[in-house]
Design an enzyme around this catalytic site. Structure first.
Site, PDB file in Angstrom:
ATOM      1  N   LYS A   1       0.851   2.926  -2.605  1.00 17.75           N
ATOM      2  CA  LYS A   1       0.949   2.330  -1.202  1.00 17.75           C
ATOM      3  C   LYS A   1       0.046   3.184  -0.313  1.00 17.75           C
ATOM      4  CE  LYS A   1       2.571   2.931   3.392  1.00 17.75           C
ATOM      5  NZ  LYS A   1       2.492   4.405   4.106  1.00 17.75           N
ATOM      6  N   SER A   2      -0.782   2.463   0.394  1.00 17.41           N
ATOM      7  CA  SER A   2      -1.627   3.097   1.680  1.00 17.41           C
ATOM      8  C   SER A   2      -1.923   2.027   2.536  1.00 17.41           C
ATOM      9  CB  SER A   2      -2.900   3.795   1.210  1.00 17.41           C
ATOM     10  OG  SER A   2      -3.386   4.683   2.351  1.00 17.41           O
TER      11      SER A   2
ATOM     12  N   LEU B   1       2.131   8.021  -6.870  1.00 15.92           N
ATOM     13  CA  LEU B   1       1.472   9.157  -6.295  1.00 15.92           C
ATOM     14  C   LEU B   1       2.816  10.179  -6.127  1.00 15.92           C
ATOM     15  CD1 LEU B   1      -1.243   7.725  -3.983  1.00 15.92           C
ATOM     16  CD2 LEU B   1      -1.599   8.835  -6.249  1.00 15.92           C
TER      17      LEU B   1
ATOM     18  N   HIS C   1      15.512  -6.288  -7.533  1.00 14.44           N
ATOM     19  CA  HIS C   1      15.051  -5.085  -7.048  1.00 14.44           C
ATOM     20  C   HIS C   1      15.885  -4.145  -7.695  1.00 14.44           C
ATOM     21  CE1 HIS C   1      13.074  -3.252  -3.118  1.00 14.44           C
ATOM     22  NE2 HIS C   1      13.186  -2.645  -3.913  1.00 14.44           N
TER      23      HIS C   1
ATOM     24  N   TYR D   1      11.897  -5.053   2.310  1.00 16.90           N
ATOM     25  CA  TYR D   1      10.654  -4.337   3.034  1.00 16.90           C
ATOM     26  C   TYR D   1      10.769  -5.110   4.563  1.00 16.90           C
ATOM     27  CZ  TYR D   1       9.404  -2.352  -1.546  1.00 16.90           C
ATOM     28  OH  TYR D   1       9.434  -1.962  -2.905  1.00 16.90           O
TER      29      TYR D   1
ATOM     30  N   ILE E   1       1.007   0.781  -8.441  1.00 22.76           N
ATOM     31  CA  ILE E   1       0.879   0.163  -7.214  1.00 22.76           C
ATOM     32  C   ILE E   1       1.177   0.932  -5.902  1.00 22.76           C
ATOM     33  CG2 ILE E   1       1.630  -2.124  -7.682  1.00 22.76           C
ATOM     34  CD1 ILE E   1       4.728  -1.472  -6.903  1.00 22.76           C
TER      35      ILE E   1
ATOM     36  N   ASN F   1      -8.147   4.902  -3.824  1.00 16.82           N
ATOM     37  CA  ASN F   1      -7.152   4.586  -4.866  1.00 16.82           C
ATOM     38  C   ASN F   1      -7.640   3.359  -6.029  1.00 16.82           C
ATOM     39  OD1 ASN F   1      -5.240   6.402  -3.701  1.00 16.82           O
ATOM     40  ND2 ASN F   1      -4.194   5.044  -2.752  1.00 16.82           N
TER      41      ASN F   1
ATOM     42  N   LYS G   1      10.798  -9.121  -4.357  1.00 12.33           N
ATOM     43  CA  LYS G   1      11.935  -8.814  -5.003  1.00 12.33           C
ATOM     44  C   LYS G   1      13.065  -9.307  -4.267  1.00 12.33           C
ATOM     45  CE  LYS G   1       9.363  -4.408  -5.792  1.00 12.33           C
ATOM     46  NZ  LYS G   1       8.749  -4.384  -4.438  1.00 12.33           N
TER      47      LYS G   1
ATOM     48  N   ASP H   1       2.399  -5.927  -3.805  1.00  9.14           N
ATOM     49  CA  ASP H   1       3.768  -5.748  -3.904  1.00  9.14           C
ATOM     50  C   ASP H   1       4.796  -5.649  -2.785  1.00  9.14           C
ATOM     51  OD1 ASP H   1       6.001  -4.784  -6.247  1.00  9.14           O
ATOM     52  OD2 ASP H   1       6.186  -3.600  -4.557  1.00  9.14           O
TER      53      ASP H   1
ATOM     54  N   ARG I   1      -8.178   5.467   2.018  1.00  5.17           N
ATOM     55  CA  ARG I   1      -7.468   5.864   0.918  1.00  5.17           C
ATOM     56  C   ARG I   1      -7.127   4.840  -0.024  1.00  5.17           C
ATOM     57  NH1 ARG I   1      -5.353   9.215   4.973  1.00  5.17           N
ATOM     58  NH2 ARG I   1      -3.516   7.829   5.762  1.00  5.17           N
TER      59      ARG I   1
HETATM   60  P1  NAP Z   1       3.191   6.364  -3.418  1.00  5.30           P
HETATM   61  O1  NAP Z   1       2.367   4.990  -3.491  1.00  5.30           O
HETATM   62  O2  NAP Z   1       3.274   7.208  -4.628  1.00  5.30           O
HETATM   63  O3  NAP Z   1       2.594   7.214  -2.289  1.00  5.30           O
HETATM   64  C1  NAP Z   1       2.453   6.576  -1.008  1.00  5.30           C
HETATM   65  C2  NAP Z   1       2.246   7.788   0.130  1.00  5.30           C
HETATM   66  O4  NAP Z   1       1.039   8.526  -0.513  1.00  5.30           O
HETATM   67  C3  NAP Z   1       2.095   7.349   1.526  1.00  5.30           C
HETATM   68  O5  NAP Z   1       2.679   8.273   2.317  1.00  5.30           O
HETATM   69  C4  NAP Z   1       0.576   7.347   1.530  1.00  5.30           C
HETATM   70  O6  NAP Z   1       0.230   7.470   2.892  1.00  5.30           O
HETATM   71  C5  NAP Z   1       0.157   8.141   0.728  1.00  5.30           C
HETATM   72  N1  NAP Z   1      -1.153   8.100   0.000  1.00  5.30           N
HETATM   73  C6  NAP Z   1      -1.387   6.979  -0.680  1.00  5.30           C
HETATM   74  N2  NAP Z   1      -2.836   6.941  -1.043  1.00  5.30           N
HETATM   75  C7  NAP Z   1      -3.116   8.456  -0.934  1.00  5.30           C
HETATM   76  C8  NAP Z   1      -4.184   9.220  -1.275  1.00  5.30           C
HETATM   77  N3  NAP Z   1      -5.396   8.477  -2.088  1.00  5.30           N
HETATM   78  N4  NAP Z   1      -4.333  10.636  -0.693  1.00  5.30           N
HETATM   79  C9  NAP Z   1      -3.420  11.009  -0.113  1.00  5.30           C
HETATM   80  N5  NAP Z   1      -2.030  10.201   0.035  1.00  5.30           N
HETATM   81  C10 NAP Z   1      -2.240   8.978  -0.073  1.00  5.30           C
HETATM   82  O7  NAP Z   1       4.893   5.899  -3.038  1.00  5.30           O
HETATM   83  P2  NAP Z   1       5.625   4.583  -2.586  1.00  5.30           P
HETATM   84  O8  NAP Z   1       4.960   3.753  -1.633  1.00  5.30           O
HETATM   85  O9  NAP Z   1       6.891   4.963  -2.677  1.00  5.30           O
HETATM   86  O10 NAP Z   1       5.308   3.701  -3.873  1.00  5.30           O
HETATM   87  C11 NAP Z   1       4.206   2.602  -4.110  1.00  5.30           C
HETATM   88  C12 NAP Z   1       4.895   1.303  -3.763  1.00  5.30           C
HETATM   89  O11 NAP Z   1       5.790   1.033  -4.796  1.00  5.30           O
HETATM   90  C13 NAP Z   1       5.747   1.156  -2.709  1.00  5.30           C
HETATM   91  O12 NAP Z   1       4.916   0.713  -1.565  1.00  5.30           O
HETATM   92  C14 NAP Z   1       6.412  -0.332  -3.097  1.00  5.30           C
HETATM   93  O13 NAP Z   1       5.622  -1.349  -2.916  1.00  5.30           O
HETATM   94  C15 NAP Z   1       6.947  -0.017  -4.472  1.00  5.30           C
HETATM   95  N6  NAP Z   1       8.360   0.974  -4.641  1.00  5.30           N
HETATM   96  C16 NAP Z   1       9.258  -0.043  -5.353  1.00  5.30           C
HETATM   97  C17 NAP Z   1      10.463   0.539  -5.429  1.00  5.30           C
HETATM   98  C18 NAP Z   1      11.573  -0.256  -6.169  1.00  5.30           C
HETATM   99  O14 NAP Z   1      12.830   0.155  -6.140  1.00  5.30           O
HETATM  100  N7  NAP Z   1      11.003  -1.125  -6.869  1.00  5.30           N
HETATM  101  C19 NAP Z   1      10.694   1.956  -5.012  1.00  5.30           C
HETATM  102  C20 NAP Z   1       9.741   2.733  -4.230  1.00  5.30           C
HETATM  103  C21 NAP Z   1       8.457   1.932  -4.170  1.00  5.30           C
HETATM  104  P3  NAP Z   1      -0.659   6.566   3.837  1.00  5.30           P
HETATM  105  O15 NAP Z   1       0.084   5.134   3.810  1.00  5.30           O
HETATM  106  O16 NAP Z   1      -0.760   7.165   5.046  1.00  5.30           O
HETATM  107  O17 NAP Z   1      -2.050   6.547   3.061  1.00  5.30           O
END
Ligand code: NAP
Length: 256
Positions: A227-228, A186, A105, A47, A225, A237, A72, A42, A233
């Protein structure tokens, strides 16, 4: 990898999010994810990492046809002409002939949705985009977009996690065979240290993050989806297909 079938299309249940992953970090993260078995990536015009995503896909040796690629269009590019231009930019940066899912988006009330959907429909007709969808749309906004589109909408990507479950949207997606892509599954990393999730994880030999992801992907029409940037990690995941949350676990999670 397990898949969710939506409108006859198989979508990998776990994808790699790439928000806030710039440059080389993104390149290395996508490369390691593909090596680990991720097949769903994704990204977004916003980005500013489509080039690195594309380069990692090419260098990974994984056939393009095996990767479910989502990007997006920015909400400032939703007019017909702007969107057609934005899509060409994404295709060029990603280095692909076709995007699997192209999402709006964020909604933008200043641009008529009919204008936006006309451009989306043209991108599908021209073969640049396989499936279309939206992100951050309410049910009402989704229905307005669908009414303005001849092509069926495939997905709505929204913030969705165990502490913030949108039951109405999930039920809507399940009833209408629409993909609900759970972003921030997460809660931006916060769930990794959640006590209740940790306790449930102990029953299964899993971490709190794995419980949070399992909760999402155990639901019909839902994929997640996380992110790491860390290979370790990413592996954690992805390791969520060998256990199931019980009715007791789900009841505990419902009270979070
Ligand atoms: P997330 O995936 O809920 O959390 C990511 C955070 O958690 C990062 O700081 C990551 O750090 C950490 N992490 C990941 N796996 C882990 C694990 N197993 N244990 C501990 N920490 C962990 O948050 P997000 O990045 O907001 O959402 C995921 C994706 O969704 C985004 O990257 C993006 O592609 C998409 N998104 C879309 C929108 C939209 O408007 N459409 C908005 C927000 C996000 P590390 O990288 O250091 O592991």
């Amino acid at each position: 990898m397990e898949f969710e079938t939506v409108q006859g299309v198989d979508v990998p249940k776990i994808g790699l999010g790439t928000w806030k992953m710039p440059g080389k970090t993104c390149y290395l993260a996508v490369l390691s994810a593909l090596e680990l078995g991720y097949r769903h990536i994704d990204t977004a015009e916003l980005y500013e990492n489509e080039k690195e995503v594309g380069r990692a896909m090419a260098d990974s040796g994984v056939p393009r046809s095996e990767i479910f690629l989502v990007t997006k269009v920015m909400s400032s590019h939703l007019s017909h002409a702007e969107m057609l231009k934005a899509a060409q930019g994404s295709l060029r940066r990603l280095g692909v002939d076709q995007i699997d899912v192209y999402l709006v988006h964020w909604p933008n009330s200043r641009v008529p949705i009919a204008d936006t959907m006309r451009a989306m429909n043209k991108l599908v007709a021209d073969g640049f985009v396989r499936l279309i969808g939206v992100s951050n749309f309410s049910i009402e906004e989704f229905e307005e977009a669908q009414a303005a589109s001849e092509v069926r909408l495939f997905a709505n990507q929204v913030s969705y996690h165990v502490r913030e479950p949108d039951d109405d949207l999930r039920t809507y997606c399940q009833r209408h065979d629409v993909l609900l892509t759970a972003y921030s599954p997460l809660a931006r990393g916060q769930l990794a240290t959640n006590r209740a999730l940790t306790a449930i994880g102990k029953r299964h030999g899993k971490t709190a993050s794995q419980v949070a992801l399992r909760w999402a992907i155990q639901q019909e029409k839902v994929v997640a989806i996380p992110k790491s940037a860390s290979a370790e990690r990413q592996r954690e995941n992805l390791d969520v297909f060998d256990f199931e949350l019980s009715p007791e676990d789900l009841a505990d999670l419902a009270s979070l």
